[in-house]
Scaffold this active site. Structure first.
Site, PDB file in Angstrom:
ATOM      1  N   LYS A  52      33.164  -1.977  -3.303  1.00 40.48           N
ATOM      2  CA  LYS A  52      33.009  -3.135  -2.655  1.00 40.48           C
ATOM      3  C   LYS A  52      31.515  -3.661  -2.441  1.00 40.48           C
ATOM      4  O   LYS A  52      30.577  -2.903  -1.665  1.00 40.48           O
ATOM      5  CB  LYS A  52      33.708  -3.384  -1.455  1.00 40.48           C
ATOM      6  CG  LYS A  52      34.059  -4.963  -0.967  1.00 40.48           C
ATOM      7  CD  LYS A  52      35.201  -4.937  -0.183  1.00 40.48           C
ATOM      8  CE  LYS A  52      35.290  -6.376   0.353  1.00 40.48           C
ATOM      9  NZ  LYS A  52      35.306  -7.552  -0.745  1.00 40.48           N
ATOM     10  N   GLY A  59      28.457   2.175   2.586  1.00 38.96           N
ATOM     11  CA  GLY A  59      28.252   3.336   1.507  1.00 38.96           C
ATOM     12  C   GLY A  59      27.848   2.691   0.279  1.00 38.96           C
ATOM     13  O   GLY A  59      26.864   2.977  -0.523  1.00 38.96           O
ATOM     14  N   CYS A  60      28.397   1.449  -0.162  1.00 30.93           N
ATOM     15  CA  CYS A  60      28.004   0.901  -1.370  1.00 30.93           C
ATOM     16  C   CYS A  60      26.679   0.355  -1.349  1.00 30.93           C
ATOM     17  O   CYS A  60      26.025   0.456  -2.564  1.00 30.93           O
ATOM     18  CB  CYS A  60      29.263  -0.133  -1.809  1.00 30.93           C
ATOM     19  SG  CYS A  60      30.752   0.705  -1.919  1.00 30.93           S
ATOM     20  N   THR A  61      26.150  -0.226  -0.308  1.00 33.51           N
ATOM     21  CA  THR A  61      24.850  -0.629  -0.280  1.00 33.51           C
ATOM     22  C   THR A  61      23.811   0.569  -0.182  1.00 33.51           C
ATOM     23  O   THR A  61      22.939   0.329  -0.968  1.00 33.51           O
ATOM     24  CB  THR A  61      24.853  -1.558   1.135  1.00 33.51           C
ATOM     25  OG1 THR A  61      25.797  -2.725   1.188  1.00 33.51           O
ATOM     26  CG2 THR A  61      23.150  -1.956   1.456  1.00 33.51           C
ATOM     27  N   ALA A  97      23.716   1.381  -4.081  1.00 35.91           N
ATOM     28  CA  ALA A  97      22.955   0.578  -4.799  1.00 35.91           C
ATOM     29  C   ALA A  97      21.415   0.265  -4.671  1.00 35.91           C
ATOM     30  O   ALA A  97      20.702   0.126  -5.347  1.00 35.91           O
ATOM     31  CB  ALA A  97      23.230  -0.849  -4.543  1.00 35.91           C
TER      32      ALA A  97
END
Length: 115
Positions: A40, A45-47, A50
């Site tokens: 998402k 975590g995804c940030t 990325a």
């Protein structure tokens, strides 16, 4: 989900990108592609993941590497994510999760061993 693609041809795909174009794996034939999957946009975590690719983007580009991020988020959500964190690569929208499933990157989540 356990799906071994090692030694096999990567599944092709055609997904809309944050740049307004359709992207297929065959578009990048002869190039090294880092196709990373994440749950998402704008989550901690995804940030972090990325931003790691963002921070190494110039080095990767010098080596001819193309980075593509894939989640089921909408293109609008991807635009916000890119803007918020100055992401210099294309994010792809896999709304029906078919590509993530083909790569073994989508399945039932487990937390502390429970689904």
């Amino acid at each position: 989900m356990s799906l071994s693609l090692e030694g096999k041809k990567a599944p092709d795909f055609s997904l809309p990108g944050s740049d307004g174009k359709k992207h297929s794996l065959k578009d990048y034939q002869g190039k090294t592609v880092v196709l990373y999957f994440y749950p998402k946009d704008n989550t901690p975590g995804c940030t972090k993941e990325a931003c790691g690719f963002r921070d190494q983007h110039k080095t990767l580009m010098k080596k001819g590497v193309v980075v593509l991020g894939v989640s089921k988020d909408s293109i609008e959500s991807h635009h916000n994510f890119i803007t918020n964190f100055n992401l210099p690569f294309v994010l792809l929208s896999d709304a029906d999760t078919s590509v993530m499933k083909a790569y073994g990157a989508w399945g039932e989540k487990t937390i502390y061993g429970k689904p």
